[in-house]
Design a protein around this motif. Sequence first.
Motif, PDB file in Angstrom:
ATOM      1  N   THR A  30      23.674 -28.296 -33.198  1.00  0.00           N
ATOM      2  CA  THR A  30      23.689 -27.976 -34.621  1.00  0.00           C
ATOM      3  C   THR A  30      22.296 -28.203 -35.183  1.00  0.00           C
ATOM      4  OG1 THR A  30      24.883 -28.353 -36.695  1.00  0.00           O
ATOM      5  CG2 THR A  30      24.385 -30.311 -35.397  1.00  0.00           C
ATOM      6  N   TRP A  34      21.596 -25.486 -40.612  1.00  0.00           N
ATOM      7  CA  TRP A  34      22.967 -24.942 -40.610  1.00  0.00           C
ATOM      8  C   TRP A  34      23.871 -25.794 -41.498  1.00  0.00           C
ATOM      9  CZ3 TRP A  34      28.091 -25.818 -40.121  1.00  0.00           C
ATOM     10  CH2 TRP A  34      28.920 -24.716 -39.935  1.00  0.00           C
ATOM     11  N   ILE A  35      23.809 -27.089 -41.322  1.00  0.00           N
ATOM     12  CA  ILE A  35      24.742 -27.955 -42.055  1.00  0.00           C
ATOM     13  C   ILE A  35      24.466 -27.877 -43.564  1.00  0.00           C
ATOM     14  CG2 ILE A  35      25.647 -30.302 -42.328  1.00  0.00           C
ATOM     15  CD1 ILE A  35      24.735 -30.845 -39.403  1.00  0.00           C
ATOM     16  N   CYS A 112      43.252 -34.535 -47.663  1.00  0.00           N
ATOM     17  CA  CYS A 112      42.188 -34.473 -48.677  1.00  0.00           C
ATOM     18  C   CYS A 112      42.723 -34.378 -50.111  1.00  0.00           C
ATOM     19  CB  CYS A 112      41.243 -33.316 -48.388  1.00  0.00           C
ATOM     20  SG  CYS A 112      40.481 -33.440 -46.781  1.00  0.00           S
ATOM     21  N   PHE A 157      32.492 -34.519 -41.846  1.00  0.00           N
ATOM     22  CA  PHE A 157      33.213 -35.650 -42.441  1.00  0.00           C
ATOM     23  C   PHE A 157      32.404 -36.944 -42.426  1.00  0.00           C
ATOM     24  CE2 PHE A 157      36.438 -32.552 -41.528  1.00  0.00           C
ATOM     25  CZ  PHE A 157      37.300 -32.665 -42.606  1.00  0.00           C
ATOM     26  N   MET A 217      40.194 -28.917 -37.211  1.00  0.00           N
ATOM     27  CA  MET A 217      40.302 -28.116 -38.442  1.00  0.00           C
ATOM     28  C   MET A 217      39.880 -26.674 -38.158  1.00  0.00           C
ATOM     29  SD  MET A 217      38.628 -28.768 -42.198  1.00  0.00           S
ATOM     30  CE  MET A 217      36.903 -28.516 -41.763  1.00  0.00           C
ATOM     31  N   LYS A 220      37.418 -21.854 -40.964  1.00  0.00           N
ATOM     32  CA  LYS A 220      37.341 -20.516 -41.562  1.00  0.00           C
ATOM     33  C   LYS A 220      38.661 -20.161 -42.258  1.00  0.00           C
ATOM     34  CE  LYS A 220      34.395 -17.057 -41.626  1.00  0.00           C
ATOM     35  NZ  LYS A 220      33.084 -17.477 -42.185  1.00  0.00           N
ATOM     36  N   HIS A 254      37.452 -31.906 -54.857  1.00  0.00           N
ATOM     37  CA  HIS A 254      37.323 -32.511 -53.528  1.00  0.00           C
ATOM     38  C   HIS A 254      36.064 -31.964 -52.863  1.00  0.00           C
ATOM     39  CE1 HIS A 254      37.803 -33.506 -49.425  1.00  0.00           C
ATOM     40  NE2 HIS A 254      38.232 -32.317 -49.053  1.00  0.00           N
ATOM     41  N   ASN A 257      33.109 -28.770 -49.284  1.00  0.00           N
ATOM     42  CA  ASN A 257      32.016 -27.858 -48.956  1.00  0.00           C
ATOM     43  C   ASN A 257      31.464 -27.378 -50.299  1.00  0.00           C
ATOM     44  OD1 ASN A 257      30.512 -25.499 -48.333  1.00  0.00           O
ATOM     45  ND2 ASN A 257      31.695 -25.215 -46.455  1.00  0.00           N
ATOM     46  N   ARG A 259      30.006 -24.781 -51.033  1.00  0.00           N
ATOM     47  CA  ARG A 259      30.302 -23.351 -51.265  1.00  0.00           C
ATOM     48  C   ARG A 259      31.727 -23.182 -51.805  1.00  0.00           C
ATOM     49  NH1 ARG A 259      30.188 -20.030 -46.590  1.00  0.00           N
ATOM     50  NH2 ARG A 259      30.482 -21.861 -45.286  1.00  0.00           N
ATOM     51  N   ILE A 260      32.655 -24.044 -51.335  1.00  0.00           N
ATOM     52  CA  ILE A 260      34.037 -23.990 -51.841  1.00  0.00           C
ATOM     53  C   ILE A 260      34.056 -24.393 -53.315  1.00  0.00           C
ATOM     54  CG2 ILE A 260      36.329 -25.075 -51.694  1.00  0.00           C
ATOM     55  CD1 ILE A 260      36.035 -25.181 -48.692  1.00  0.00           C
ATOM     56  N   GLY A 315      43.937 -29.918 -49.058  1.00  0.00           N
ATOM     57  CA  GLY A 315      43.817 -30.659 -47.803  1.00  0.00           C
ATOM     58  C   GLY A 315      44.910 -30.325 -46.814  1.00  0.00           C
TER      59      GLY A 315
HETATM   60  O1  UT7 Z   1      38.681 -31.093 -46.566  1.00  0.00           O
HETATM   61  C1  UT7 Z   1      39.931 -30.508 -46.334  1.00  0.00           C
HETATM   62  C2  UT7 Z   1      39.887 -29.029 -46.436  1.00  0.00           C
HETATM   63  N1  UT7 Z   1      38.819 -28.501 -45.625  1.00  0.00           N
HETATM   64  C3  UT7 Z   1      38.086 -27.511 -46.066  1.00  0.00           C
HETATM   65  O2  UT7 Z   1      38.272 -27.061 -47.171  1.00  0.00           O
HETATM   66  C4  UT7 Z   1      37.058 -26.962 -45.122  1.00  0.00           C
HETATM   67  C5  UT7 Z   1      36.933 -25.480 -45.288  1.00  0.00           C
HETATM   68  N2  UT7 Z   1      36.011 -24.838 -44.329  1.00  0.00           N
HETATM   69  C6  UT7 Z   1      34.683 -24.988 -44.373  1.00  0.00           C
HETATM   70  O3  UT7 Z   1      34.139 -25.715 -45.180  1.00  0.00           O
HETATM   71  C7  UT7 Z   1      33.878 -24.128 -43.448  1.00  0.00           C
HETATM   72  O4  UT7 Z   1      34.719 -23.210 -42.821  1.00  0.00           O
HETATM   73  C8  UT7 Z   1      33.120 -24.937 -42.354  1.00  0.00           C
HETATM   74  C9  UT7 Z   1      31.977 -25.707 -42.967  1.00  0.00           C
HETATM   75  C10 UT7 Z   1      34.074 -25.904 -41.656  1.00  0.00           C
HETATM   76  C11 UT7 Z   1      32.523 -23.977 -41.337  1.00  0.00           C
HETATM   77  O5  UT7 Z   1      31.660 -23.043 -41.990  1.00  0.00           O
HETATM   78  P1  UT7 Z   1      31.825 -21.476 -41.768  1.00  0.00           P
HETATM   79  O6  UT7 Z   1      30.738 -20.835 -42.497  1.00  0.00           O
HETATM   80  O7  UT7 Z   1      33.227 -21.093 -42.128  1.00  0.00           O
HETATM   81  O8  UT7 Z   1      31.579 -21.329 -40.233  1.00  0.00           O
HETATM   82  P2  UT7 Z   1      32.560 -20.745 -39.113  1.00  0.00           P
HETATM   83  O9  UT7 Z   1      33.634 -21.727 -38.792  1.00  0.00           O
HETATM   84  O10 UT7 Z   1      32.941 -19.343 -39.445  1.00  0.00           O
HETATM   85  O11 UT7 Z   1      31.559 -20.659 -37.918  1.00  0.00           O
HETATM   86  C12 UT7 Z   1      30.427 -19.771 -37.932  1.00  0.00           C
HETATM   87  C13 UT7 Z   1      29.601 -20.093 -36.721  1.00  0.00           C
HETATM   88  C14 UT7 Z   1      30.415 -20.196 -35.440  1.00  0.00           C
HETATM   89  O12 UT7 Z   1      29.636 -19.693 -34.370  1.00  0.00           O
HETATM   90  P3  UT7 Z   1      29.906 -18.197 -33.803  1.00  0.00           P
HETATM   91  O13 UT7 Z   1      31.335 -18.217 -33.334  1.00  0.00           O
HETATM   92  O14 UT7 Z   1      29.703 -17.288 -34.985  1.00  0.00           O
HETATM   93  O15 UT7 Z   1      28.899 -18.067 -32.725  1.00  0.00           O
HETATM   94  C15 UT7 Z   1      30.580 -21.675 -35.259  1.00  0.00           C
HETATM   95  O16 UT7 Z   1      30.760 -22.050 -33.903  1.00  0.00           O
HETATM   96  O17 UT7 Z   1      28.981 -21.364 -36.913  1.00  0.00           O
HETATM   97  C16 UT7 Z   1      29.265 -22.183 -35.784  1.00  0.00           C
HETATM   98  N3  UT7 Z   1      29.290 -23.570 -36.195  1.00  0.00           N
HETATM   99  C17 UT7 Z   1      28.190 -24.315 -36.216  1.00  0.00           C
HETATM  100  N4  UT7 Z   1      26.919 -24.038 -35.912  1.00  0.00           N
HETATM  101  C18 UT7 Z   1      26.031 -25.033 -36.060  1.00  0.00           C
HETATM  102  C19 UT7 Z   1      30.342 -24.315 -36.610  1.00  0.00           C
HETATM  103  N5  UT7 Z   1      29.940 -25.559 -36.899  1.00  0.00           N
HETATM  104  C20 UT7 Z   1      28.610 -25.595 -36.671  1.00  0.00           C
HETATM  105  C21 UT7 Z   1      27.626 -26.580 -36.783  1.00  0.00           C
HETATM  106  N6  UT7 Z   1      26.353 -26.256 -36.468  1.00  0.00           N
HETATM  107  N7  UT7 Z   1      27.898 -27.829 -37.209  1.00  0.00           N
END
Ligand code: UT7
Length: 333
Positions: A30, A34-35, A112, A157, A217, A220, A254, A257, A259-260, A315
Motif C-alpha cells: 500500500t 493510496w490511503i 460502527c 481501522f 469487509m 466496495k 461515523h 471514509n 469520501r463517504i 456499520g
Molecule cells: O465502518 C463501517 C462501514 N464501512 C464502510 O463504510 C467502508 C466503506 N468502504 C470504503 O471506505 C472503501 O470501499 C475502502 C476504503 C474500504 C476501499 O476503497 P475503494 O476505493 O472502494 O477501493 P476498492 O475496494 O474498490 O479497491 C480498489 C483497488 C483494488 O485493487 P484492484 O483490484 O483494482 O487491482 C484493491 O485491491 O485498490 C486496492 N486496494 C488497495 N491498494 C492500496 C485496497 N486497499 C488498498 C490499500 N492500498 N490499502
Amino acid sequence: MTRAAVLAGVGATVPPRVVTNDELARRLDTSDEWIRTRTGIVQRHVIDPGMTTGDLAVEAGQRALKSAGTTTVDLVVLATTTPDRPCPATAPSVATRIGLVGVPAFDVAAVCSGFLYALQVGADAIAAGHAERVLVIGAETFSTILDPADRSTAAIFGDGAGAVVLRAGQPDEPGAVRHVQLGSDGSMADLITVRGGGAEERSGGRPPLPEDAYFRMAGKSVFFTAVRRMAESSRTVLERTGWQVTDVDRVVAHQANVRIIHAVAEQLGIPADRAVINIDRVGNTSAASIPLALADGAADGRLTPGDRVLLTAFGGGATWGAATLTWPDVMVG
Ligand code: UT7
C-alpha cells in the motif's frame, strides 16, 4: 413538559502508539498516497500488547464523567465490536473499574452504528424515567481482529474510545437529544464480519479456519449502501425533529471514509465544510468514532454551544442510524 436526555459531558481517548500510513506501507502493498486519497486517513492509533477495549472504555468513561462534573450514573451502556471476552460483557467490568459497582451495565453490538444504538438506549432510559444519568461509551480495539496481511482493512481501522454522559432534562435545553432513528438489514451480514468464534463455527462440526478469526469487509459493496442509508436515516431524523437541512450547523458522521462523509453531505445538500472530520488522525474506530469526533470537535471549537448537530452512522449487520441534538456548553473531560 416532556422529559429528555441532555448531553452533559464528553470525553475520549486514543492509545499512545501512532501508526502512520508510511509505517504500514513498509509491511503491506500500500502507500500513503493510496490511503490518503481513497480514505482521508493519515494515521491511526493502536494499542500496545496487554491493553484492551475495557482499558480505553474506562479512560473515556472517566473523562466524560469529569466533563459532566459527576461521579454517579444509573446505567452504563458500552457499544463495542471488540469486547475483552466473548462472555461476559465488558461493560460490568468497566463500570466497576470506574467506581460504579452495582449499576446496571451491558454491551451493545451494532458495529460502527453501535454508539447511536447505545445513545438511543441511554436516551430512552432517561425519557422513561428509569435513569437520571447514563454513561454511554463507544470503545474499540480493532487492531485485535484485523488480519495484518489484509491491506483493505489494516489500512482503515484504528483503536480508541469516546463517551458521553446523558442527564435528565428538557427537550428545549442546549444538549438535548432530539430524535434518534435506527435500522438494520441482516441480509448484509456477510459484508462486514468476523466469521469465526461464535456458535456458527462451534456447532459447525469443522475445525475452525484460522482466517475466520479475522475481520473482513467487502468495502466496495458497503460504500454505496452506507451513503444511501446514512442519507435516508438523516432525512428521517431531520423531518422528525422539524429541522430543514439548512438548519444543520454540524454533521458528525461515523468516520468510515472521508469520501463517504462528503457524499452523505452532498446527498443531503449540506456543505461539506459543516462535517466534523477527524478520520485523518484516528482512522475508522467503529463504535468509538462518533464520540471521539464529538470530543475532538468540542475541544477544538468546531462544535460550539447551540449548534444544531446531526449524527449518522452505518456499520456491520448491516446497521445504520441518525440522531439530532443541540450542542451544550460543555468542557471536554
Ligand atoms: O465502518 C463501517 C462501514 N464501512 C464502510 O463504510 C467502508 C466503506 N468502504 C470504503 O471506505 C472503501 O470501499 C475502502 C476504503 C474500504 C476501499 O476503497 P475503494 O476505493 O472502494 O477501493 P476498492 O475496494 O474498490 O479497491 C480498489 C483497488 C483494488 O485493487 P484492484 O483490484 O483494482 O487491482 C484493491 O485491491 O485498490 C486496492 N486496494 C488497495 N491498494 C492500496 C485496497 N486497499 C488498498 C490499500 N492500498 N490499502
